[in-house]
Design a protein around this motif. Structure first.
Motif, PDB file in Angstrom:
ATOM      1  N   TRP A  25      64.687  67.707 -93.474  1.00 60.89           N
ATOM      2  CA  TRP A  25      65.245  69.063 -93.512  1.00 60.89           C
ATOM      3  C   TRP A  25      64.123  69.997 -93.947  1.00 60.89           C
ATOM      4  O   TRP A  25      63.702  69.980 -95.098  1.00 60.89           O
ATOM      5  CB  TRP A  25      66.423  69.135 -94.486  1.00 60.89           C
ATOM      6  N   VAL A  26      63.647  70.818 -93.033  1.00 60.30           N
ATOM      7  CA  VAL A  26      62.469  71.654 -93.282  1.00 60.30           C
ATOM      8  C   VAL A  26      62.796  72.820 -94.216  1.00 60.30           C
ATOM      9  O   VAL A  26      62.016  73.152 -95.104  1.00 60.30           O
ATOM     10  CB  VAL A  26      61.875  72.168 -91.954  1.00 60.30           C
ATOM     11  N   GLY A  27      63.936  73.453 -94.003  1.00 65.35           N
ATOM     12  CA  GLY A  27      64.318  74.588 -94.842  1.00 65.35           C
ATOM     13  C   GLY A  27      63.737  75.894 -94.312  1.00 65.35           C
ATOM     14  O   GLY A  27      62.772  75.903 -93.541  1.00 65.35           O
ATOM     15  N   TYR A  32      59.442  79.339 -91.883  1.00 66.42           N
ATOM     16  CA  TYR A  32      59.033  80.705 -91.555  1.00 66.42           C
ATOM     17  C   TYR A  32      57.925  81.280 -92.426  1.00 66.42           C
ATOM     18  O   TYR A  32      57.163  82.134 -91.967  1.00 66.42           O
ATOM     19  CB  TYR A  32      60.252  81.640 -91.616  1.00 66.42           C
ATOM     20  N   ASP A  33      57.838  80.865 -93.673  1.00 65.81           N
ATOM     21  CA  ASP A  33      56.818  81.415 -94.569  1.00 65.81           C
ATOM     22  C   ASP A  33      55.468  80.758 -94.292  1.00 65.81           C
ATOM     23  O   ASP A  33      55.363  79.528 -94.275  1.00 65.81           O
ATOM     24  CB  ASP A  33      57.229  81.182 -96.030  1.00 65.81           C
ATOM     25  N   GLU A  60      68.091  73.615 -84.132  1.00 71.94           N
ATOM     26  CA  GLU A  60      69.481  73.390 -84.549  1.00 71.94           C
ATOM     27  C   GLU A  60      69.654  73.491 -86.064  1.00 71.94           C
ATOM     28  O   GLU A  60      70.777  73.511 -86.559  1.00 71.94           O
ATOM     29  CB  GLU A  60      69.959  72.014 -84.082  1.00 71.94           C
ATOM     30  N   GLU A  61      68.540  73.541 -86.808  1.00 72.26           N
ATOM     31  CA  GLU A  61      68.633  73.684 -88.267  1.00 72.26           C
ATOM     32  C   GLU A  61      68.843  75.149 -88.622  1.00 72.26           C
ATOM     33  O   GLU A  61      68.140  76.029 -88.127  1.00 72.26           O
ATOM     34  CB  GLU A  61      67.354  73.167 -88.945  1.00 72.26           C
ATOM     35  N   SER A  62      69.794  75.388 -89.502  1.00 69.72           N
ATOM     36  CA  SER A  62      70.075  76.744 -89.972  1.00 69.72           C
ATOM     37  C   SER A  62      69.936  76.788 -91.490  1.00 69.72           C
ATOM     38  O   SER A  62      69.830  75.750 -92.139  1.00 69.72           O
ATOM     39  CB  SER A  62      71.497  77.149 -89.568  1.00 69.72           C
ATOM     40  N   ASN A  63      69.924  77.970 -92.060  1.00 70.92           N
ATOM     41  CA  ASN A  63      69.857  78.099 -93.523  1.00 70.92           C
ATOM     42  C   ASN A  63      71.023  77.366 -94.162  1.00 70.92           C
ATOM     43  O   ASN A  63      72.140  77.410 -93.661  1.00 70.92           O
ATOM     44  CB  ASN A  63      69.879  79.580 -93.902  1.00 70.92           C
ATOM     45  N   THR A  64      70.770  76.693 -95.274  1.00 73.94           N
ATOM     46  CA  THR A  64      71.828  75.907 -95.933  1.00 73.94           C
ATOM     47  C   THR A  64      72.971  76.772 -96.450  1.00 73.94           C
ATOM     48  O   THR A  64      74.077  76.291 -96.659  1.00 73.94           O
ATOM     49  CB  THR A  64      71.274  75.114 -97.137  1.00 73.94           C
ATOM     50  N   SER A 103      67.561  73.489-101.102  1.00 73.74           N
ATOM     51  CA  SER A 103      68.281  72.772-100.036  1.00 73.74           C
ATOM     52  C   SER A 103      68.770  71.419-100.547  1.00 73.74           C
ATOM     53  O   SER A 103      69.891  71.001-100.257  1.00 73.74           O
ATOM     54  CB  SER A 103      67.361  72.568 -98.827  1.00 73.74           C
ATOM     55  N   PHE A 104      67.911  70.742-101.310  1.00 78.02           N
ATOM     56  CA  PHE A 104      68.248  69.441-101.901  1.00 78.02           C
ATOM     57  C   PHE A 104      69.531  69.529-102.715  1.00 78.02           C
ATOM     58  O   PHE A 104      70.482  68.773-102.508  1.00 78.02           O
ATOM     59  CB  PHE A 104      67.070  68.989-102.772  1.00 78.02           C
ATOM     60  N   ASN A 105      69.590  70.479-103.623  1.00 77.36           N
ATOM     61  CA  ASN A 105      70.749  70.644-104.498  1.00 77.36           C
ATOM     62  C   ASN A 105      71.990  71.047-103.718  1.00 77.36           C
ATOM     63  O   ASN A 105      73.092  70.537-103.949  1.00 77.36           O
ATOM     64  CB  ASN A 105      70.444  71.700-105.564  1.00 77.36           C
ATOM     65  N   CYS A 106      71.808  71.959-102.778  1.00 80.70           N
ATOM     66  CA  CYS A 106      72.931  72.487-102.016  1.00 80.70           C
ATOM     67  C   CYS A 106      73.581  71.415-101.140  1.00 80.70           C
ATOM     68  O   CYS A 106      74.797  71.224-101.162  1.00 80.70           O
ATOM     69  CB  CYS A 106      72.452  73.660-101.152  1.00 80.70           C
TER      70      CYS A 106
END
Length: 260
Positions: A25-27, A32-33, A60-64, A103-106
């Protein structure tokens, strides 16, 4: 990604009738940064070096939804989370590794309540695992004798009680790990949590990242190690504020290991 990195997508795995060991999971930051992209590439180099069968979601990955939740928009969080869970469940994803503690925590702690149950691992935990299994060999002494201090990310440390993995990995570099006065459970936040990364401090509030960087500078480090792209940005800004950028580097653990 460039640099001749192999980054297959889940769609490609499915088309070939295969399953990856992990989903990376790139995040949002890692996607983008510009600075965080270097962390992403470093971790992919590690995965390639260790011959890990991994995949990413790609487009297909979106913000968590973590930022929305911390900012108080629960509706937007649930909408983003459920969209991601549908994609992840659709692919039958079981294990997720990410360089982003937010992302890990979420995904680890907040997605289960919405039907997303996954084994979620922080990249420092996974690097430690690869080293322990003998899949990742560190041969160089690039950082031998260097003074490194580690800043604990809030969502890895206090929120999930993981303090050992990043330190165990850092010790493999043969550097001298010097602890800040406030570390582990007493570590100070970098100032980016709770969606603060994307806004200026409220009037009358001090810049927390400046205060935290001062903690790090007291250890007289050559390198400030981070385990979060947001922490990396905040500590880098703190080093620049103190006009120490020519003497002190701020590097994610993935970057340190990729160079070892």
């Amino acid at each position: 990604m460039s640099d001749q990195l192999e980054v297959p997508t889940m769609a490609e795995f499915m088309a070939a009738g295969k399953e990856p060991e992990i989903l990376y999971w790139v995040g949002s930051a890692g996607s983008y940064d510009d600075r965080a992209k270097k962390i992403t590439k470093a971790f992919v180099r590690i995965l390639n070096r260790a011959n890990v069968d991994f995949a990413v979601l790609g487009s297909e990955e979106s913000n968590t939804g973590d930022v929305a939740k911390r900012a108080g928009n629960e509706f937007l969080f649930q909408m983003q989370a459920m969209m991601n869970i549908e994609v992840l469940n659709g692919y039958g994803i079981k294990r997720i590794v990410t360089c982003d503690p937010h992302s890990f925590n979420c995904i680890k702690n907040e997605y289960p309540g919405l039907g997303g149950n996954f084994d979620v691992v922080h990249h420092t935990q996974y690097i430690k695992e690869l080293i322990s299994e003998g899949r990742l060999n560190l041969e160089g002494n690039t950082y031998k004798g260097k003074r490194i201090t580690f800043h604990d990310p809030c969502y890895l440390g206090r929120a999930n009680n993981e303090y050992d993995a990043p330190r165990d990995v850092l010790r493999k570099t043969n550097a001298n790990l010097i602890e800040m006065k406030r570390h582990k459970a007493t570590a100070l936040c970098c100032g980016a949590g709770g969606a603060q990364m994307f806004k200026e401090p409220e009037k009358g509030n001090m810049d927390i990242n400046i205060l935290r960087t001062q903690d790090a500078l007291e250890t007289k480090p050559d390198i400030i190690a981070t385990g979060c792209p947001y922490c990396n940005t905040m500590m880098t800004d703190g080093v620049k504020f103190n006009e120490k950028e020519d003497k002190i580097s701020v590097m994610d653990i993935a970057e340190l290991i990729a160079n070892t």
